[in-house]
Design a protein around this motif. Structure first.
Motif, PDB file in Angstrom:
ATOM      1  N   ALA A   1     -37.458 -27.025  24.128  1.00 27.58           N
ATOM      2  CA  ALA A   1     -36.240 -27.660  24.613  1.00 27.58           C
ATOM      3  C   ALA A   1     -35.051 -27.395  23.687  1.00 27.58           C
ATOM      4  O   ALA A   1     -33.925 -27.162  24.147  1.00 27.58           O
ATOM      5  N   SER A   2     -35.248 -27.485  22.375  1.00 28.71           N
ATOM      6  CA  SER A   2     -34.206 -27.190  21.381  1.00 28.71           C
ATOM      7  C   SER A   2     -33.027 -28.152  21.447  1.00 28.71           C
ATOM      8  O   SER A   2     -31.890 -27.776  21.131  1.00 28.71           O
ATOM      9  N   PHE A   3     -33.239 -29.371  21.879  1.00 28.67           N
ATOM     10  CA  PHE A   3     -32.186 -30.387  21.797  1.00 28.67           C
ATOM     11  C   PHE A   3     -32.822 -31.734  21.473  1.00 28.67           C
ATOM     12  O   PHE A   3     -33.956 -32.009  21.839  1.00 28.67           O
ATOM     13  N   GLU A   4     -32.066 -32.559  20.761  1.00 32.61           N
ATOM     14  CA  GLU A   4     -32.547 -33.865  20.347  1.00 32.61           C
ATOM     15  C   GLU A   4     -32.264 -34.899  21.424  1.00 32.61           C
ATOM     16  O   GLU A   4     -31.357 -34.742  22.247  1.00 32.61           O
ATOM     17  N   ILE A   5     -33.053 -35.970  21.406  1.00 36.11           N
ATOM     18  CA  ILE A   5     -32.836 -37.114  22.284  1.00 36.11           C
ATOM     19  C   ILE A   5     -32.680 -38.337  21.394  1.00 36.11           C
ATOM     20  O   ILE A   5     -33.525 -38.597  20.525  1.00 36.11           O
ATOM     21  N   GLY A   6     -31.608 -39.074  21.586  1.00 35.98           N
ATOM     22  CA  GLY A   6     -31.249 -40.159  20.689  1.00 35.98           C
ATOM     23  C   GLY A   6     -32.313 -41.218  20.513  1.00 35.98           C
ATOM     24  O   GLY A   6     -32.531 -41.716  19.411  1.00 35.98           O
ATOM     25  N   GLU A   7     -32.983 -41.592  21.578  1.00 37.53           N
ATOM     26  CA  GLU A   7     -34.033 -42.610  21.494  1.00 37.53           C
ATOM     27  C   GLU A   7     -35.109 -42.293  22.518  1.00 37.53           C
ATOM     28  O   GLU A   7     -34.830 -41.760  23.594  1.00 37.53           O
ATOM     29  N   SER A   8     -36.341 -42.620  22.159  1.00 34.89           N
ATOM     30  CA  SER A   8     -37.454 -42.309  23.050  1.00 34.89           C
ATOM     31  C   SER A   8     -38.579 -43.300  22.822  1.00 34.89           C
ATOM     32  O   SER A   8     -38.729 -43.859  21.725  1.00 34.89           O
ATOM     33  N   VAL A   9     -39.371 -43.492  23.857  1.00 38.08           N
ATOM     34  CA  VAL A   9     -40.512 -44.398  23.787  1.00 38.08           C
ATOM     35  C   VAL A   9     -41.670 -43.724  23.072  1.00 38.08           C
ATOM     36  O   VAL A   9     -42.446 -44.375  22.367  1.00 38.08           O
TER      37      VAL A   9
ATOM     38  N   ALA B   1     -36.910 -31.706  18.661  1.00 36.53           N
ATOM     39  CA  ALA B   1     -36.315 -30.563  19.363  1.00 36.53           C
ATOM     40  C   ALA B   1     -37.292 -29.418  19.589  1.00 36.53           C
ATOM     41  O   ALA B   1     -37.048 -28.554  20.432  1.00 36.53           O
ATOM     42  N   SER B   2     -38.388 -29.376  18.849  1.00 35.34           N
ATOM     43  CA  SER B   2     -39.350 -28.288  19.018  1.00 35.34           C
ATOM     44  C   SER B   2     -40.280 -28.507  20.212  1.00 35.34           C
ATOM     45  O   SER B   2     -41.055 -27.612  20.559  1.00 35.34           O
ATOM     46  N   ASN B   3     -40.220 -29.689  20.835  1.00 38.32           N
ATOM     47  CA  ASN B   3     -41.066 -29.964  21.995  1.00 38.32           C
ATOM     48  C   ASN B   3     -40.550 -29.244  23.230  1.00 38.32           C
ATOM     49  O   ASN B   3     -39.440 -28.699  23.247  1.00 38.32           O
ATOM     50  N   THR B   4     -41.350 -29.243  24.269  1.00 33.40           N
ATOM     51  CA  THR B   4     -41.013 -28.512  25.491  1.00 33.40           C
ATOM     52  C   THR B   4     -40.067 -29.317  26.378  1.00 33.40           C
ATOM     53  O   THR B   4     -39.860 -30.517  26.179  1.00 33.40           O
ATOM     54  N   TYR B   5     -39.501 -28.622  27.357  1.00 34.42           N
ATOM     55  CA  TYR B   5     -38.659 -29.293  28.340  1.00 34.42           C
ATOM     56  C   TYR B   5     -39.460 -30.343  29.121  1.00 34.42           C
ATOM     57  O   TYR B   5     -38.913 -31.388  29.493  1.00 34.42           O
TER      58      TYR B   5
ATOM     59  N   LEU C   1     -38.353 -34.217  29.531  1.00 35.04           N
ATOM     60  CA  LEU C   1     -38.177 -34.904  30.807  1.00 35.04           C
ATOM     61  C   LEU C   1     -39.050 -36.153  30.896  1.00 35.04           C
ATOM     62  O   LEU C   1     -38.649 -37.161  31.483  1.00 35.04           O
ATOM     63  N   VAL C   2     -40.246 -36.090  30.308  1.00 39.87           N
ATOM     64  CA  VAL C   2     -41.104 -37.278  30.272  1.00 39.87           C
ATOM     65  C   VAL C   2     -40.437 -38.387  29.455  1.00 39.87           C
ATOM     66  O   VAL C   2     -40.467 -39.567  29.838  1.00 39.87           O
ATOM     67  N   VAL C   3     -39.815 -38.010  28.335  1.00 35.51           N
ATOM     68  CA  VAL C   3     -39.090 -38.993  27.528  1.00 35.51           C
ATOM     69  C   VAL C   3     -37.969 -39.644  28.348  1.00 35.51           C
ATOM     70  O   VAL C   3     -37.775 -40.860  28.322  1.00 35.51           O
ATOM     71  N   GLY C   4     -37.219 -38.828  29.081  1.00 36.89           N
ATOM     72  CA  GLY C   4     -36.156 -39.367  29.926  1.00 36.89           C
ATOM     73  C   GLY C   4     -36.685 -40.296  30.999  1.00 36.89           C
ATOM     74  O   GLY C   4     -36.100 -41.355  31.273  1.00 36.89           O
ATOM     75  N   ALA C   5     -37.819 -39.921  31.612  1.00 37.37           N
ATOM     76  CA  ALA C   5     -38.412 -40.774  32.650  1.00 37.37           C
ATOM     77  C   ALA C   5     -38.883 -42.103  32.059  1.00 37.37           C
ATOM     78  O   ALA C   5     -38.699 -43.167  32.659  1.00 37.37           O
TER      79      ALA C   5
ATOM     80  N   ASP D   1     -31.324 -41.271  29.757  1.00 35.74           N
ATOM     81  CA  ASP D   1     -32.283 -41.535  30.831  1.00 35.74           C
ATOM     82  C   ASP D   1     -32.704 -40.212  31.453  1.00 35.74           C
ATOM     83  O   ASP D   1     -32.367 -39.138  30.949  1.00 35.74           O
ATOM     84  N   PHE D   2     -33.433 -40.277  32.543  1.00 35.71           N
ATOM     85  CA  PHE D   2     -33.974 -39.043  33.130  1.00 35.71           C
ATOM     86  C   PHE D   2     -32.865 -38.129  33.633  1.00 35.71           C
ATOM     87  O   PHE D   2     -32.936 -36.906  33.467  1.00 35.71           O
ATOM     88  N   VAL D   3     -31.830 -38.705  34.251  1.00 35.28           N
ATOM     89  CA  VAL D   3     -30.735 -37.885  34.774  1.00 35.28           C
ATOM     90  C   VAL D   3     -30.014 -37.180  33.641  1.00 35.28           C
ATOM     91  O   VAL D   3     -29.679 -35.988  33.734  1.00 35.28           O
ATOM     92  N   SER D   4     -29.781 -37.880  32.539  1.00 32.99           N
ATOM     93  CA  SER D   4     -29.099 -37.277  31.397  1.00 32.99           C
ATOM     94  C   SER D   4     -29.911 -36.119  30.811  1.00 32.99           C
ATOM     95  O   SER D   4     -29.372 -35.032  30.546  1.00 32.99           O
ATOM     96  N   VAL D   5     -31.214 -36.343  30.610  1.00 36.12           N
ATOM     97  CA  VAL D   5     -32.062 -35.285  30.057  1.00 36.12           C
ATOM     98  C   VAL D   5     -32.155 -34.112  31.033  1.00 36.12           C
ATOM     99  O   VAL D   5     -32.125 -32.938  30.628  1.00 36.12           O
ATOM    100  N   ALA D   6     -32.272 -34.417  32.328  1.00 37.46           N
ATOM    101  CA  ALA D   6     -32.356 -33.345  33.326  1.00 37.46           C
ATOM    102  C   ALA D   6     -31.063 -32.532  33.369  1.00 37.46           C
ATOM    103  O   ALA D   6     -31.102 -31.297  33.525  1.00 37.46           O
ATOM    104  N   ASN D   7     -29.914 -33.193  33.220  1.00 46.31           N
ATOM    105  CA  ASN D   7     -28.636 -32.460  33.195  1.00 46.31           C
ATOM    106  C   ASN D   7     -28.556 -31.527  31.996  1.00 46.31           C
ATOM    107  O   ASN D   7     -28.084 -30.387  32.116  1.00 46.31           O
ATOM    108  N   THR D   8     -29.018 -31.995  30.845  1.00 41.92           N
ATOM    109  CA  THR D   8     -29.042 -31.127  29.666  1.00 41.92           C
ATOM    110  C   THR D   8     -29.963 -29.933  29.897  1.00 41.92           C
ATOM    111  O   THR D   8     -29.640 -28.794  29.528  1.00 41.92           O
ATOM    112  N   THR D   9     -31.111 -30.190  30.502  1.00 38.19           N
ATOM    113  CA  THR D   9     -32.050 -29.107  30.812  1.00 38.19           C
ATOM    114  C   THR D   9     -31.425 -28.091  31.764  1.00 38.19           C
ATOM    115  O   THR D   9     -31.563 -26.866  31.578  1.00 38.19           O
TER     116      THR D   9
END
Length: 399
Positions: free
Chosen positions: A70-78, A83-87, A91-95, A350-358
């Motif tokens: 993915a090569s991008f950070e996510i501010g908060e996640s469950v 950034a080294s994880n996959t897209y 998307l699972v983090v966003g969901a 959220d999922f929409v934000s992560v999906a838009n970045t993707t």
């Protein structure tokens, strides 16, 4: 009326078959086949035309990008993420972030909306007016503006971490969000959770037994008090038997930020407050309408039997009002979940934000939008299925 008949070779008069376009059932089947064929033809045209255009412009198709970095950070996640994880993991983090805010929001909204709906019908003039002002005010302000308002409150009004508000020991409120202590994980907590689940099953069986006993003998049983004792007492007993571990991770200010505890970011808090306060106003109106749908004679009859006002509301009014409350309540739950997609406006991942970045990084907008539609469809169908099941469980059985 004369029948349309024909004479066969053996001289017997038989009724002549009616043309299919004059038979309503056959005609309906024909038109349905025609519509399905037209829809399939249109879908084939759109898909083939889209694929051809993508190939002409040499744009990759398919979901193979989900396995790439993915090569991008996510501010908060469950769950853990970097950034080294996959897209796919992103998307699972966003969901999960969407599920987190939606679940917490729905639970609080139901309680708050029910309380305000009951307060709207209070005989106390001040309480009733305040509830009415809240309902009208929140319904008339768009939810997106409310999100911007609460976001500005956190970032513009609250102080920095060094001057953070401290409403109680270990709890801080600042422009970094709400920081509070949390228990440190201990193996005993797993057994406490199992004890809680067992207590819930016992409460379910107790309620069924108490209802059957009341139908047969007319005697009531203090279900609420016993249930409360089970739900609280059994987990506490297991916790005490396993040594009562109570180590807490308390946040401390170190440098320019807090270490330890847990932090609910300003984006999350703004989104949660906006969704709860907005949706609770509509839930309150559904509760008010449901209660008012029950005739006054029901209340008067219950009072004549000697029931206290709280018992009248819990045992007589609300069980009958639920059949009116649940359908619009289900719609409001779905609206809260779908409105959480507005989180992209205030930066909550959220999922929409992560999906838009993707989509922006991969350029595969069709697949990204399809995933967004699929995820929200799953959320909506799951909520509807649960509420439909609950509606069948609580509906009144007519005799």
């Amino acid at each position: 009326m004369a029948l349309d008949t024909t004479q066969t070779h053996d001289g017997v008069l038989r009724e002549k078959p009616e043309p299919f376009w004059l038979d309503p059932k056959k005609r309906a089947i024909f038109f349905q086949i025609l519509v399905v064929g037209a829809v399939a033809l249109l879908a084939w045209y759109l898909i083939s035309n889209t694929v051809a255009n993508l190939q002409r412009q040499k744009i990759a198709t398919g979901f193979g990008f989900l396995g790439k970095e993915a090569s991008f950070e996510i501010g908060e996640s469950v769950i853990a993420y970097d950034a080294s994880n996959t897209y796919a993991r992103a998307l699972v983090v966003g969901a999960l972030n969407t599920i987190k805010v939606s679940f917490i929001g729905i639970v609080i909204t139901v309680f708050l909306g029910t309380f305000i709906g009951i307060a709207r019908l209070s005989s106390n003039w001040l309480i009733s007016r305040l509830a009415a002002i809240y309902i009208e005010g929140m319904q008339d302000v768009p939810v997106l503006l409310q999100l911007f308002f609460w976001y500005a409150i956190f970032y513009e009004t609250l102080p920095s971490p060094r001057q953070a508000l401290k409403p109680m020991h270990g709890v801080f409120l600042c422009n970094r969000g709400l920081v509070m202590p949390v228990p440190e994980w201990h193996p005993a907590y797993g057994y406490v959770f199992l004890a809680f689940a067992a207590a819930c099953l016992m409460v379910w069986g107790l309620r069924r037994w108490a209802r059957k006993r009341q139908d047969e003998t007319g005697k009531t049983f203090p279900v609420f008090r016993v249930s409360l004792a089970l739900v609280l007492g059994l987990p506490l007993g297991v916790w005490a038997a396993l040594g009562a571990p109570f180590a807490m991770s308390v946040p401390e200010l170190r440098g320019f930020n807090f270490r330890g505890g847990t932090t609910w970011s300003p984006e999350f808090m703004a989104l949660l407050l906006g969704l709860i306060l907005y949706t609770a106003a509509f839930v309150a109106e559904a509760v008010r309408a449901g209660i008012q749908s029950v005739s006054k004679g029901q209340r008067e009859a219950a009072m004549a039997l000697g029931l206290r006002p709280a018992q009248v509301l819990r045992l007589v009014i609300l069980p009958q009002a639920l059949r009116v409350i649940i359908p619009p309540l289900t719609s409001q739950m779905l609206n809260l979940t779908k409105n959480s997609s507005l989180a992209v406006a205030i930066g909550y991942p959220d999922f929409v934000s992560v999906a838009n970045t993707t989509i922006n990084q991969t350029g595969q907008s069709i697949e990204g939008v399809a995933l967004i539609m699929l995820v929200y469809l799953i959320f909506s169908l799951s909520t509807s299925a649960f509420m439909n099941w609950y509606n069948k469980k609580v509906k009144l059985v007519e005799r």
